[in-house]
Design an enzyme around this catalytic site. Sequence first.
Site, short mmCIF file in Angstrom:
data_model
loop_
_atom_site.label_atom_id
_atom_site.label_comp_id
_atom_site.label_asym_id
_atom_site.label_seq_id
_atom_site.Cartn_x
_atom_site.Cartn_y
_atom_site.Cartn_z
CE LYS A 11 -14.76 -30.75 -12.75
NZ LYS A 11 -15.62 -29.56 -12.48
CE1 TYR A 51 -18.71 -31.92 -8.70
CE2 TYR A 51 -19.03 -33.46 -10.51
CZ TYR A 51 -18.26 -32.49 -9.86
OH TYR A 51 -17.05 -32.13 -10.37
CG PHE A 59 -24.44 -25.51 -11.38
CD1 PHE A 59 -23.77 -26.66 -10.96
CD2 PHE A 59 -24.43 -24.41 -10.54
CE1 PHE A 59 -23.10 -26.70 -9.75
CE2 PHE A 59 -23.76 -24.44 -9.32
CZ PHE A 59 -23.09 -25.61 -8.93
NE ARG A 87 -10.72 -25.90 -4.36
CZ ARG A 87 -11.96 -26.02 -4.87
NH1 ARG A 87 -12.54 -27.21 -4.97
NH2 ARG A 87 -12.60 -24.98 -5.31
CB THR A 93 -15.40 -22.31 -9.57
OG1 THR A 93 -15.11 -22.74 -8.24
CG2 THR A 93 -16.43 -23.22 -10.21
NE ARG A 104 -11.53 -25.58 -11.86
CZ ARG A 104 -12.18 -25.73 -10.71
NH1 ARG A 104 -12.06 -24.82 -9.75
NH2 ARG A 104 -12.94 -26.78 -10.51
CG ASN A 114 -14.44 -26.21 -13.79
OD1 ASN A 114 -14.54 -27.44 -13.86
ND2 ASN A 114 -14.91 -25.52 -12.76
CG HIS A 117 -13.71 -32.59 -8.20
ND1 HIS A 117 -14.73 -31.87 -7.64
CD2 HIS A 117 -13.22 -33.40 -7.22
CE1 HIS A 117 -14.87 -32.25 -6.37
NE2 HIS A 117 -13.97 -33.17 -6.10
CD GLU A 128 -14.78 -34.92 -3.20
OE1 GLU A 128 -15.70 -34.09 -3.14
OE2 GLU A 128 -13.65 -34.64 -3.66
P1 IDP Z 1 -15.26 -26.24 -7.50
O1 IDP Z 1 -15.16 -27.33 -8.57
O2 IDP Z 1 -14.33 -25.09 -7.79
O3 IDP Z 1 -15.12 -26.77 -6.09
P2 IDP Z 1 -18.14 -26.04 -6.99
O4 IDP Z 1 -18.82 -24.80 -6.53
O5 IDP Z 1 -17.95 -27.14 -6.00
O6 IDP Z 1 -16.73 -25.59 -7.64
O7 IDP Z 1 -18.95 -26.58 -8.25
C1 IDP Z 1 -18.74 -27.89 -8.74
C2 IDP Z 1 -18.68 -27.83 -10.24
O8 IDP Z 1 -19.95 -27.43 -10.76
C3 IDP Z 1 -17.70 -26.80 -10.83
O9 IDP Z 1 -16.37 -27.24 -10.87
C4 IDP Z 1 -18.28 -26.60 -12.23
O10 IDP Z 1 -17.95 -27.69 -13.10
C5 IDP Z 1 -19.77 -26.64 -11.94
N1 IDP Z 1 -20.32 -25.30 -11.66
C6 IDP Z 1 -20.15 -24.54 -10.55
N2 IDP Z 1 -20.79 -23.36 -10.64
C7 IDP Z 1 -21.41 -23.38 -11.85
C8 IDP Z 1 -22.25 -22.44 -12.55
O11 IDP Z 1 -22.56 -21.34 -12.06
N3 IDP Z 1 -22.67 -22.81 -13.80
C9 IDP Z 1 -22.35 -24.00 -14.37
N4 IDP Z 1 -21.58 -24.92 -13.74
C10 IDP Z 1 -21.11 -24.60 -12.51
MG MG Z 2 -16.37 -28.12 -5.08
#
Ligand code: IDP
Ligand code: MG
Length: 140
Positions: A11, A51, A59, A87, A93, A104, A114, A117, A128
């Site tokens: 990212k 997304y 968010f 993962r 996350t 992370r 973070n 992805h 994807e």
């Molecule tokens: P993941 O990347 O671990 O699969 P997801 O729940 O799919 O997590 O969320 C996608 C992306 O959205 C996260 O990697 C992060 O960049 C962002 N994100 C997820 N939850 C939050 C939040 O509570 N606040 C701000 N950004 C978030």
């Molecule tokens: Mg995800």
Amino acid sequence: MAVERTLSIIKPDATRRNLTGKIIAKFEEAGLKVVASRRLKLSQADAEAFYGVHKERPFFKDLVSFMISGPVVVQVLEGEGAIQKNRDVMGATNPANAAPGTIRKEFAESIEANSVHGSDAPETAANEIKFFFRDLDIVG
Ligand code: IDP
Ligand code: MG
């Protein structure tokens, strides 16, 4: 376990801090092989489409702005159980909850910025990968 392919994105927070190589080393140390790779800048429409599953989340708007704020590196990773393995290497996350040694935990700036992805299931991985790569671009 079967050999799988999964989509990874390094990212903008990580490309900005020149962490691409350190992150790829984590994948390779875990036995994941980079079988396709491209650096690009997402458009707003690209990021919103990619997304799309999160479009109702609070968010979403900030996430799209963040993902278009700088270059990303999109990659296909291949290996045994690659989807879960990626993962595991990524970590939780929220970096505050990520295990020691994960990408992370070591590199993420926040729950949003973070660093990486990773696809979360076989169907999303296939979709994807298709979002960014033609079959010809993937060489195992
Ligand atoms: P993941 O990347 O671990 O699969 P997801 O729940 O799919 O997590 O969320 C996608 C992306 O959205 C996260 O990697 C992060 O960049 C962002 N994100 C997820 N939850 C939050 C939040 O509570 N606040 C701000 N950004 C978030
Ligand atoms: Mg995800």
